[in-house]
Design a protein around this motif. Structure first.
Motif, PDB file in Angstrom:
ATOM      1  N   LEU A  98      36.273  42.915  52.438  1.00 53.47           N
ATOM      2  CA  LEU A  98      36.201  42.955  50.966  1.00 53.47           C
ATOM      3  C   LEU A  98      35.361  44.267  50.338  1.00 53.47           C
ATOM      4  CD1 LEU A  98      35.813  39.581  49.326  1.00 53.47           C
ATOM      5  CD2 LEU A  98      37.661  41.075  48.980  1.00 53.47           C
ATOM      6  N   MET A 101      37.188  47.616  50.966  1.00 51.49           N
ATOM      7  CA  MET A 101      38.147  47.873  49.870  1.00 51.49           C
ATOM      8  C   MET A 101      37.447  48.158  48.485  1.00 51.49           C
ATOM      9  SD  MET A 101      41.055  44.628  50.585  1.00 51.49           S
ATOM     10  CE  MET A 101      40.049  43.548  51.301  1.00 51.49           C
ATOM     11  N   ASN A 102      36.437  47.345  48.148  1.00 55.21           N
ATOM     12  CA  ASN A 102      35.732  47.750  46.954  1.00 55.21           C
ATOM     13  C   ASN A 102      35.317  49.308  46.855  1.00 55.21           C
ATOM     14  OD1 ASN A 102      36.414  45.215  45.691  1.00 55.21           O
ATOM     15  ND2 ASN A 102      34.519  44.392  46.703  1.00 55.21           N
ATOM     16  N   LEU A 146      45.462  47.625  47.701  1.00 52.92           N
ATOM     17  CA  LEU A 146      44.326  47.346  47.882  1.00 52.92           C
ATOM     18  C   LEU A 146      43.995  46.069  46.911  1.00 52.92           C
ATOM     19  CD1 LEU A 146      41.968  50.052  48.855  1.00 52.92           C
ATOM     20  CD2 LEU A 146      42.838  48.458  50.613  1.00 52.92           C
ATOM     21  N   LYS A 147      44.494  46.141  45.679  1.00 54.02           N
ATOM     22  CA  LYS A 147      44.090  45.130  44.745  1.00 54.02           C
ATOM     23  C   LYS A 147      45.047  43.761  45.206  1.00 54.02           C
ATOM     24  CE  LYS A 147      45.206  46.023  40.384  1.00 54.02           C
ATOM     25  NZ  LYS A 147      45.828  46.589  39.423  1.00 54.02           N
ATOM     26  N   ARG A 150      42.827  42.648  48.316  1.00 49.47           N
ATOM     27  CA  ARG A 150      41.584  42.153  47.878  1.00 49.47           C
ATOM     28  C   ARG A 150      41.903  40.484  47.387  1.00 49.47           C
ATOM     29  NH1 ARG A 150      38.226  45.591  43.789  1.00 49.47           N
ATOM     30  NH2 ARG A 150      39.963  44.571  42.299  1.00 49.47           N
ATOM     31  N   GLU A 154      40.263  37.324  49.219  1.00 49.57           N
ATOM     32  CA  GLU A 154      39.342  36.247  48.154  1.00 49.57           C
ATOM     33  C   GLU A 154      39.925  34.983  48.349  1.00 49.57           C
ATOM     34  OE1 GLU A 154      39.807  38.266  44.240  1.00 49.57           O
ATOM     35  OE2 GLU A 154      38.129  39.421  44.825  1.00 49.57           O
TER      36      GLU A 154
END
Length: 172
Positions: A98, A101-102, A146-147, A150, A154
């Motif tokens: 995460l 990615m962020n 990626l969204k 992600r 999560e």
């Protein structure tokens, strides 16, 4: 080096396995004829296994007129991927993923001075450089991906709260 240069990808796979492999890998809806040709099976064989995959919830079938197309069920695929993440990675592994990615998304926001992938796409009209245009379009596609990833990670992390100690596999 392969000692069997004439070996086909279909060797060792049943007709059902070939149809499933092709049907679950398509990126756009495909007909039974197309899947049959790719899986190297008869149309009737493909149709039989595609119906089974649809009944099992692995594929979506859409009939328009006399033609039916098949594509992977996005919810089913999402759940399979989430389970794989949960079983194959520790919470720390997922948290690190995460963070990566962020960080990438923050980098695109800063580099292109935008907040969303669609804002980045809209910025294509403001550049004259073909290379920059191509990079922006690629970054927008990767950002969209990626969204989704992600959200998947999560959700996999939330499984640890809901089912603590239920993992069967060791962390990779």
């Amino acid at each position: 080096m392969n000692d069997e240069p004439n070996q086909s990808w279909t060797d060792g796979l049943s007709a059902a396995e070939r149809v499933e492999a092709i049907a679950l890998a398509v990126s756009e809806p495909r007909t039974a004829n197309w899947i049959a040709a790719e899986a190297e099976v008869a149309h009737e064989t493909a149709t039989k296994y595609l119906k089974r995959l649809t009944d099992d919830g692995k594929l979506n079938a859409d009939t328009r007129g006399q033609q039916t197309t098949y594509e992977p069920d996005p919810v089913g695929q999402y759940l399979i991927e989430m389970r794989e993440l949960y079983e194959e990675h520790s919470p720390d592994d997922l948290a690190a993923s995460l963070e990566e990615m962020n960080e990438q998304i923050r980098a695109w926001k800063a580099k292109y001075d935008v907040e969303t992938p669609n804002e980045l796409r809209a910025s294509l009209g403001r550049t004259e450089d073909v290379t920059d245009e191509r990079e922006r379009r690629q970054a927008a596609r990767e950002w969209d991906h990626l969204k989704t990833r992600r959200r998947l990670v999560e959700d996999a992390l939330r499984l640890y709260d809901r089912f603590p100690g239920e993992r069967r596999s060791a962390s990779a």
